[in-house]
Design a protein around this motif. Structure first.
Motif, PDB file in Angstrom:
ATOM      1  N   GLN A   1       0.836  -1.209   0.000  1.00  0.00           N
ATOM      2  CA  GLN A   1       0.000   0.000   0.000  1.00  0.00           C
ATOM      3  C   GLN A   1       0.866   1.253   0.000  1.00  0.00           C
ATOM      4  OE1 GLN A   1      -2.586  -0.435   3.379  1.00  0.00           O
ATOM      5  NE2 GLN A   1      -4.024  -1.796   2.317  1.00  0.00           N
ATOM      6  N   LYS A   2       1.956   1.217   0.810  1.00  0.00           N
ATOM      7  CA  LYS A   2       2.873   2.359   0.824  1.00  0.00           C
ATOM      8  C   LYS A   2       3.520   2.564  -0.537  1.00  0.00           C
ATOM      9  CE  LYS A   2       4.074   2.134   5.739  1.00  0.00           C
ATOM     10  NZ  LYS A   2       5.174   1.914   6.723  1.00  0.00           N
TER      11      LYS A   2
ATOM     12  N   ARG B   1       4.011   5.739  -5.484  1.00  0.00           N
ATOM     13  CA  ARG B   1       3.969   5.774  -6.945  1.00  0.00           C
ATOM     14  C   ARG B   1       2.878   6.718  -7.433  1.00  0.00           C
ATOM     15  NH1 ARG B   1       4.593  -0.713  -8.252  1.00  0.00           N
ATOM     16  NH2 ARG B   1       6.888  -0.806  -8.078  1.00  0.00           N
ATOM     17  N   ASP B   2       1.723   6.659  -6.742  1.00  0.00           N
ATOM     18  CA  ASP B   2       0.638   7.553  -7.134  1.00  0.00           C
ATOM     19  C   ASP B   2       1.015   9.015  -6.926  1.00  0.00           C
ATOM     20  OD1 ASP B   2      -2.267   7.963  -7.839  1.00  0.00           O
ATOM     21  OD2 ASP B   2      -2.245   8.866  -5.820  1.00  0.00           O
ATOM     22  N   ARG B   3       1.721   9.283  -5.812  1.00  0.00           N
ATOM     23  CA  ARG B   3       2.129  10.675  -5.537  1.00  0.00           C
ATOM     24  C   ARG B   3       3.164  11.146  -6.545  1.00  0.00           C
ATOM     25  NH1 ARG B   3       4.248  12.974   0.340  1.00  0.00           N
ATOM     26  NH2 ARG B   3       4.225  15.208  -0.266  1.00  0.00           N
TER      27      ARG B   3
ATOM     28  N   ALA C   1       3.440  10.054  -9.610  1.00  0.00           N
ATOM     29  CA  ALA C   1       2.734  10.241 -10.893  1.00  0.00           C
ATOM     30  C   ALA C   1       1.961  11.555 -10.900  1.00  0.00           C
ATOM     31  CB  ALA C   1       1.794   9.051 -11.136  1.00  0.00           C
ATOM     32  N   ARG C   2       1.312  11.887  -9.769  1.00  0.00           N
ATOM     33  CA  ARG C   2       0.542  13.148  -9.712  1.00  0.00           C
ATOM     34  C   ARG C   2       1.463  14.368  -9.776  1.00  0.00           C
ATOM     35  NH1 ARG C   2      -1.402  13.793  -5.135  1.00  0.00           N
ATOM     36  NH2 ARG C   2      -1.065  11.812  -4.016  1.00  0.00           N
ATOM     37  N   THR C   3       2.615  14.239  -9.143  1.00  0.00           N
ATOM     38  CA  THR C   3       3.563  15.372  -9.174  1.00  0.00           C
ATOM     39  C   THR C   3       4.125  15.552 -10.578  1.00  0.00           C
ATOM     40  OG1 THR C   3       4.158  14.941  -6.858  1.00  0.00           O
ATOM     41  CG2 THR C   3       5.655  16.313  -8.135  1.00  0.00           C
TER      42      THR C   3
ATOM     43  N   ASP D   1       2.266   1.703  -3.461  1.00  0.00           N
ATOM     44  CA  ASP D   1       1.248   2.239  -4.372  1.00  0.00           C
ATOM     45  C   ASP D   1       0.996   3.725  -4.107  1.00  0.00           C
ATOM     46  OD1 ASP D   1       1.007  -0.260  -5.505  1.00  0.00           O
ATOM     47  OD2 ASP D   1      -0.729  -0.849  -4.283  1.00  0.00           O
ATOM     48  N   GLU D   2       0.951   4.129  -2.833  1.00  0.00           N
ATOM     49  CA  GLU D   2       0.724   5.534  -2.493  1.00  0.00           C
ATOM     50  C   GLU D   2       1.856   6.421  -2.998  1.00  0.00           C
ATOM     51  OE1 GLU D   2       0.279   5.540   1.700  1.00  0.00           O
ATOM     52  OE2 GLU D   2      -1.742   4.655   1.686  1.00  0.00           O
TER      53      GLU D   2
END
Length: 341
Positions: free
Chosen positions: A48-49, A54-56, A58-60, A51-52
């Motif tokens: 989960q960490k 990687r998501d952050r 990608a958003r940045t 994924d979080e």
């Protein structure tokens, strides 16, 4: 009545042993399941960490323009991600090793249980110490009343032959293979012990060989990168137990043959063949074997005409060796030397 009491006590003891083993196996299984659950929860949290982060990242990176802080944040998060991925890989390796160890343990228990079943079968189903109707008649009759049996108490010799394979239980019996051939055959108890030695350690080795084959032919892991620690331990255990089992099966009895057609006695363990006419008498000995445990070891001794004495068979079953001696004396047509008890 006393025999019934012994049976109840033995049954109670077996029930206690089996119950204790089942209880211990149940506790071990529950502890292993808790460990697996905790490991899976830890892996889930780490994923989960990952994924979080990687998501952050990608958003940045998706921003129209990146500031210096954004570039620093991406680099910092990437380092954190690399560290977490290393942790996840380590957990995955630990998980594989844990499952491998659990499989090795329980398959080992299964093979050990199979070995005990084989041993119990050999001990309980038509045991070698069981006597035939003819042998029971010999046992209950006085030696001089046994048809065809010659007695010669004066042929007793004090120079007892060295005991072959001393034991406090029946290790072998003299059995008719044909009307003109007797063989010394390994007892079921000894066969069960040898087979138990052969079977018991093979479960762990089978699991290790499965993982080695999977690594080489399925996952295509280089040979130099394969972990051999558990495999070598399982292999050494298997080799030592296998050697012990083979020794019990093939080196603890004389496997002698008494051939009436050829009038010869073959002693494979001594690489020697005797003619029937070299034997003067067949003697029953009760030899006290001392050591850490002392017990009376029964022996069938061949008294030769040249004064030599040879041990034909020895084990700890007094009734069994008594009737085996009678069978041998009748077969050889030689006097039996049975000391008065």
């Amino acid at each position: 009545m006393l025999k019934w009491i012994y049976g109840v006590l033995i049954a109670a003891f077996i029930a206690m042993v089996v119950g204790g083993a089942v209880s211990k196996a149940k506790d071990s299984w529950q502890a292993q399941q808790r460990a697996i659950t905790m490991m899976q929860e830890s892996q889930q949290k780490q994923r989960q960490k990952v994924d979080e982060i990687r998501d952050r990242i990608a958003r940045t990176q998706a921003k129209p323009s990146l500031s210096d802080h954004d570039r620093w944040l991406i680099a910092h998060l990437q380092k954190t991600l690399d560290g977490l991925e290393t942790v996840v890989d380590g957990q995955q390796t630990h998980s594989t090793q844990l499952y491998r160890g659990l499989l090795r343990t329980w398959v080992g228990f299964a093979f050990l249980g199979l070995a005990m079943v084989v041993l119990a079968f050999c001990l309980l189903v038509r045991p070698s110490k069981a006597l035939t109707r003819e042998e029971r008649q010999w046992l209950t009759s006085h030696p001089r009343d046994i048809p065809g049996l010659l007695l010669d108490p004066g042929a007793y010799r004090n120079n007892a032959a060295p005991v072959r394979g001393g034991s406090n239980f029946v290790t072998a019996r003299i059995k008719p293979a044909r009307a003109d051939l007797l063989r010394i055959t390994r007892s079921r108890a000894l066969s069960g012990m040898g087979l138990a030695f052969l079977i018991a350690p093979q479960g762990g080795l089978a699991v290790e060989l499965y993982y080695i084959a999977d690594a080489l032919f399925v996952s295509h892991i280089p040979f130099a990168q394969i972990t051999w620690g558990g495999t070598m331990q399982a292999l050494m255990l298997s080799i030592s137990f296998t050697l012990a089992g083979l020794f019990v099966l093939f080196s603890t009895t004389s496997n002698a043959r008494l051939d009436r057609r050829q009038q010869t006695i073959t002693l494979p363990g001594d690489n020697r063949t005797l003619a029937f006419n070299e034997v003067e008498s067949v003697q029953l000995n009760q030899v006290l074997t001392t050591g850490e445990r002392s017990f009376v070891n029964s022996q069938i001794q061949l008294n030769l005409r040249n004064g030599e004495t040879l041990s034909l068979l020895s084990h700890g079953g007094k009734e069994q060796i008594y009737v085996d001696l009678i069978r041998t004396a009748l077969f050889l047509d030689k006097p039996a030397v049975i000391p008065e008890t």
